[in-house]
Design an enzyme around this catalytic site. Structure first.
Site, short mmCIF file in Angstrom:
data_model
loop_
_atom_site.label_atom_id
_atom_site.label_comp_id
_atom_site.label_asym_id
_atom_site.label_seq_id
_atom_site.Cartn_x
_atom_site.Cartn_y
_atom_site.Cartn_z
N ARG B 245 0.88 -1.17 0.00
CA ARG B 245 0.00 0.00 0.00
C ARG B 245 0.91 1.21 0.00
NH1 ARG B 245 0.47 1.86 5.24
NH2 ARG B 245 0.26 0.29 6.85
N HIS B 249 -1.88 3.52 6.33
CA HIS B 249 -2.85 2.49 6.71
C HIS B 249 -4.27 3.05 6.60
CE1 HIS B 249 -5.01 -0.60 8.86
NE2 HIS B 249 -5.42 0.29 9.72
N TYR B 258 7.18 4.45 10.52
CA TYR B 258 7.55 3.03 10.57
C TYR B 258 8.12 2.47 9.27
CZ TYR B 258 2.73 2.73 8.73
OH TYR B 258 1.59 2.91 8.01
C1 LIG Z 1 -10.01 -8.01 15.48
C2 LIG Z 1 -9.35 -6.70 15.15
N1 LIG Z 1 -8.20 -6.37 15.77
C3 LIG Z 1 -7.61 -5.19 15.51
C4 LIG Z 1 -8.16 -4.30 14.62
C5 LIG Z 1 -7.50 -2.95 14.35
N2 LIG Z 1 -6.87 -3.02 13.01
C6 LIG Z 1 -7.49 -2.53 11.94
S1 LIG Z 1 -6.66 -2.82 10.54
C7 LIG Z 1 -5.42 -3.60 11.35
C8 LIG Z 1 -4.24 -4.16 10.60
C9 LIG Z 1 -4.65 -5.22 9.66
O1 LIG Z 1 -3.59 -5.51 8.82
P1 LIG Z 1 -3.75 -6.45 7.56
O2 LIG Z 1 -4.60 -7.63 7.90
O3 LIG Z 1 -2.39 -6.73 7.04
O4 LIG Z 1 -4.57 -5.60 6.51
P2 LIG Z 1 -4.26 -4.18 5.88
O5 LIG Z 1 -4.84 -3.16 6.80
O6 LIG Z 1 -2.80 -4.06 5.72
O7 LIG Z 1 -4.98 -4.16 4.58
C10 LIG Z 1 -5.67 -3.61 12.72
C11 LIG Z 1 -4.76 -4.19 13.72
C12 LIG Z 1 -9.37 -4.69 13.99
N3 LIG Z 1 -9.98 -3.91 13.10
N4 LIG Z 1 -9.93 -5.90 14.26
#
Ligand SMILES: Cc1ncc(C[n+]2csc(CCOP(=O)(O)OP(=O)(O)O)c2C)c(N)n1
Lengths: 320, 346
Positions: B245, B249, B258
């Site tokens: 990306r 985020h 980071y």
């Molecule tokens: C169960 C849960 N834990 C924490 C979060 C907070 N959170 C939102 S996005 C994210 C990171 C997710 O990363 P990834 O699965 O790699 O997807 P990306 O955002 O990079 O597309 C986190 C920790 C959440 N939405 N749901």
């Protein structure tokens, strides 16, 4: 009661191809309490599915099935093992209708044994229905005997929304009762006045109904006429039936096996306070489990409410 | 494991493309269109018109290429970052915007669009795709399900349960992991010590495929194969699409804290749209005016979607309890009436 639930499942599966059963050991052995006995032989392995040991997986996959138009009925082996699936229930099962404004729905049933009284191992005696009653978007029904268990389960399977059905472990083999053969429904959200009375209202459900009825017998011997209500559904709660009764009797004892703080007795007492305060002749009495984990076998009887404690609470309301 | 690649980053071919020229142009147009949406949504968030927004810039090939392998009636369960894939499968821009504006009606795609509203929780939704695909198989239908998730989501327990259920019950589902290298601030090395995510499939007894996620042809080819397997009753596949990306985020985050600018710059060199443009140009299938036409059309379509979303009136507080059950329950009706009383609406 196990037999009545089994009959309900037979009838539902026979009448509707969309009904599928999922759970740990539900097929080949018919479940820990044999509630699903014979169903896999009757309906096949595709519709009665022995799953891996994974509660979030079972509920999450069943949720997808429900969205796709099936009517999954999930069995979790004990209430204490529903917690791995709680995220699925609170974050998805109870939300999809609202977050899609009715475009997608999850009509599914999650049923499991709950409560103490048989001196089971740790985690096997939970009664945390308040957690689920506190969860928006699901309904929570609690069986109090064979007839109600069968009727609630059939109603739950037909319901357009997700329903949790709790079955008191200690009643599976304990109660014998005439159960209508046909698919008779017990409507969700409707309480039943099981024993009419005029001096004090005893509000109970599930495992506590039988104790409350026993207490009513004792009270009758002492000249006190107790009205006993079986809530049958703790969410949505049929407050009208409770309030109407308390307005007549002027006294209330609220009984639940679960923990005290923020539990079902707190909710029901608050409703009485809001809607029937001026009818009260005595403070509302609560009889419940303690804010402890459920003790193991040797001390369990100090935790689980019984008829004597219910009768004593009712007697206190009569003294006021 | 070497990632499957059909287009080199400079747009030259490593292998025969899975589609002809017209389809390649259609994929290009879709990726450009999606990027216009993404930039518009990011801009709207900065103007205070959207709640936090999770941009997908850089991941267009992974999303458009995979969604292009689906049949219109295949189920899709995706996340907050997968607007491009969802749009390809029929979800409307205006509904995606509505969700970010803060209106539940954005969770309701047009009738018949088999796409669940985007999952905000990380991980749990993969199981929903398993259930959807499983239900279709039980009914004897050949619809399949696809689920999108990030590298971070593979750390959740539900990833394991979903992969395991899907393989044990031969469920027609495609697991599409966009490994965009980060979960918020944490690099993929903090999610797994495994060399690839794709290889995890092995342990579940399903094929795992590693693809260059910025190569739309490779993603399409890998997904088409996985979809065909699923439709033929051969069960699930895990696809790991390596991507990046290029933005934050979400609009609330500063990637400078980071990751290095050099890293981001290196990935920009591998931009999925530039790559396909280079290929099309070499084939004589691209010119500036055509791309400008796509940009103009996309801008107009998205402006219209924004206008529709923003014009939708806030619902009356009377409706607040209506979504919870098929019929509002008695306690909800009492709560609603008390709210209306407090608002002086009665
Ligand atoms: C169960 C849960 N834990 C924490 C979060 C907070 N959170 C939102 S996005 C994210 C990171 C997710 O990363 P990834 O699965 O790699 O997807 P990306 O955002 O990079 O597309 C986190 C920790 C959440 N939405 N749901």
């Amino acid at each position: 009661m196990a037999q009545a639930i089994n009959q309900a499942l037979h009838q539902a599966m026979g009448a509707d191809d969309r009904v599928v059963l999922l759970g740990e050991d539900v097929g080949r052995t018919g479940g820990v309490f044999r509630v699903t006995d014979g169903l896999q032989e009757a309906y096949g392995e595709a519709r009665v599915v022995d799953t891996p040991v994974a509660e979030s997986g079972i509920v999450g996959a069943a949720f997808g099935m429900a969205v796709a138009g099936l009517r999954p009925v999930v069995e979790i082996q004990f209430m204490g093992f529903t917690y791995p699936a709680y995220d699925q229930i609170v974050s998805h099962v109870g939300r999809i209708r609202n977050r899609s404004r009715h475009r997608f729905t999850a009509p599914m049933v999650i049923r499991f044994p709950y409560g103490g009284g048989i001196g089971a191992a740790e985690h096997h005696s939970e009664s945390t229905e308040a957690l689920y009653a506190h969860t928006p978007g699901v309904k929570v029904a609690v069986a109090s005997g064979p007839r109600v268990a069968k009727g609630l389960l059939l109603a739950a399977i037909e319901d357009p929304d997700p329903v949790i059905v709790m079955e008191p472990i200690r009643l599976y083999r304990a109660i014998r009762e005439e159960v209508p053969d046909g698919p008779t429904i017990v409507p969700l959200g409707v309480a039943e006045v099981v024993r009419p009375g005029s001096d004090v209202t005893v509000v109970a459900y599930g495992s506590m109904l039988r104790e409350s009825l026993r207490a009513a017998e004792v009270l009758e011997g002492a000249g006190v006429s107790a009205e006993v209500i079986d809530l049958r559904t703790v969410s949505p709660l049929d407050a009208d039936t409770v309030i109407a009764s308390v307005e007549r009797t002027g006294r209330a004892v609220v009984v639940a096996e679960g923990h005290r703080t923020a539990g079902m007795t707190a909710e029901i007492a608050a409703l009485i306070g809001e809607r029937a305060l001026y009818s009260l002749l005595a403070p509302v009495e609560r009889v419940s489990g303690l804010d402890t984990v459920v003790p193991l076998k040797r001390a369990e009887q100090y935790y689980v409410p019984d008829a004597a404690r219910i009768a004593a609470a009712a007697a206190r309301t009569m003294e006021a | 494991m070497q990632p499957l690649q059909i287009l080199h980053p400079d747009g030259t071919l490593a292998a025969a493309p899975p589609v002809g020229r017209d389809e390649a142009r259609r994929l290009f147009a879709a990726m450009v269109h999606a990027r216009v949406y993404d930039r518009k949504a990011t801009a709207m968030q900065k103007q205070g018109r959207l709640a936090t927004y999770a941009p997908f810039e850089g991941q267009e090939a992974a999303q458009i290429g995979s969604a292009a392998a689906l049949r219109p009636d295949d189920w899709m369960v995706a996340t907050y970052r997968d607007a491009a894939a969802m749009w390809m499968q029929g979800y409307l821009w205006e509904d995606l915007l509505l969700g970010r504006i803060g209106d539940e009606r954005g969770g309701s795609p047009p009738e018949g669009v088999p796409v669940l509203p985007p999952s905000i929780t990380v991980g749990a939704h993969m199981l929903h795709a398993v259930g959807l695909g499983w239900a279709e198989r039980l009914r004897g239908e050949d619809r399949i399900a696809i689920t999108y998730f990030g590298d971070g989501a593979t750390s959740e327990g539900d990833f394991h349960e979903a992969m395991n259920f899907a393989a044990v019950f031969t469920v027609p589902v495609v697991f599409l992991c966009q490994n965009n290298q980060y979960a918020i601030s944490m690099p993929v090395s903090r999610q797994t010590a495994s060399a690839t995510i794709a290889q995890k499939a092995d342990a579940y007894g399903m094929p795992g495929v590693l693809v260059d996620g910025n190569d739309v042809f490779a993603v399409l080819a890998a997904t088409a194969e996985a979809v065909a397997r699923a439709r033929a009753g051969e069960g699930p596949t895990l696809i790991e699409a390596l991507t990046y990306r290029t933005g934050p985020h979400t609009t609330a985050d500063d990637p400078g804290r980071y990751r290095s600018g050099d890293e981001a710059a290196a990935w920009r060199e591998r931009d999925p749209i530039d790559r396909l443009r280079a290929h099309l140009r070499a084939e004589g299938a691209w010119d500036e005016a055509w791309e400008q036409g796509i940009l103009d059309e996309a801008a107009a379509a998205i402006e219209a979607a924004v206008a529709r979303a923003e014009a939708l009136e806030v619902w009356h507080p009377r409706e607040i309890v209506d979504g919870m059950y098929a019929e509002p329950t008695a306690p909800l009706l009492r709560q609603r009436d008390a709210l209306l009383r407090d608002l002086g609406e009665s």
